[in-house]
Scaffold this motif. Sequence first.
Motif, mmCIF file in Angstrom:
data_model
loop_
_atom_site.group_PDB
_atom_site.id
_atom_site.type_symbol
_atom_site.label_atom_id
_atom_site.label_comp_id
_atom_site.label_asym_id
_atom_site.label_seq_id
_atom_site.Cartn_x
_atom_site.Cartn_y
_atom_site.Cartn_z
ATOM 1 N N GLU A 57 48.519 30.692 29.370
ATOM 2 C CA GLU A 57 47.519 29.767 29.922
ATOM 3 C C GLU A 57 48.134 28.699 30.814
ATOM 4 N N GLN A 75 48.996 28.842 35.650
ATOM 5 C CA GLN A 75 47.744 28.755 36.387
ATOM 6 C C GLN A 75 47.762 29.538 37.694
ATOM 7 N N VAL A 82 46.822 33.015 36.599
ATOM 8 C CA VAL A 82 45.418 33.024 36.180
ATOM 9 C C VAL A 82 44.525 33.070 37.415
ATOM 10 N N GLU A 120 42.015 36.139 38.564
ATOM 11 C CA GLU A 120 40.577 35.918 38.759
ATOM 12 C C GLU A 120 40.140 36.289 40.175
ATOM 13 N N TYR A 173 38.477 36.329 32.225
ATOM 14 C CA TYR A 173 38.971 35.931 30.914
ATOM 15 C C TYR A 173 38.091 36.557 29.841
ATOM 16 N N PHE A 175 42.747 39.030 29.950
ATOM 17 C CA PHE A 175 41.847 39.171 31.075
ATOM 18 C C PHE A 175 41.536 40.662 31.242
#
Length: 174
Positions: free
Chosen positions: A139, A142, A145, A149, A155, A169
């Motif tokens: 986490e 970033q 992440v 996305e 997620y 994910f």
Amino acid sequence: MLTQAPRLDTERLILRHFTVDDFDDLAAFWANPGVVKFIGGQPQSAEVSWSRLLRYIGHWQALGYGYWAVIEKQTGRYVGQFGLQEAKRDLTPALTAPEAGWALTPEVHGKGYAKEALNAMLAWADSEMKAPLCCIIDEENQRSVHLAEQAGFQYAHEVSYHSKSVGMFTRPAP
């Protein structure tokens, strides 16, 4: 079934099959503290990198998918790896789809290489595998992440891996 990674070309990168000749580059990569900051946190030995290299090569032969070595076209240097694997990770809950993964050397962060390589890898996966995919990301990472996305991963939930919570994910099949 493929026994070797197909070559994928992007504007600035080549994604190609790993060979034993990549060992020195791979060992230096995984010994870099900046690379492993969010991937276990500890630099890896050459012995561990050798096993990783054989796993990368063997995935293609055993499963028809795996990891690509990422090469910068302009310089010809190794800058990372992107791919798909079945790692049989000891996760709770367990992974239920091929796992996407990626890492680039910190020296090329911020150039858009990650998005370029991930898009090429996922285009191949969508065309050839037509399967849902998953990935696990610390986490605190970033950048990864956000990249996941942008590429359509969502997620799902937290999983416990090596006594640490990481995000799971998932990305549906095309």
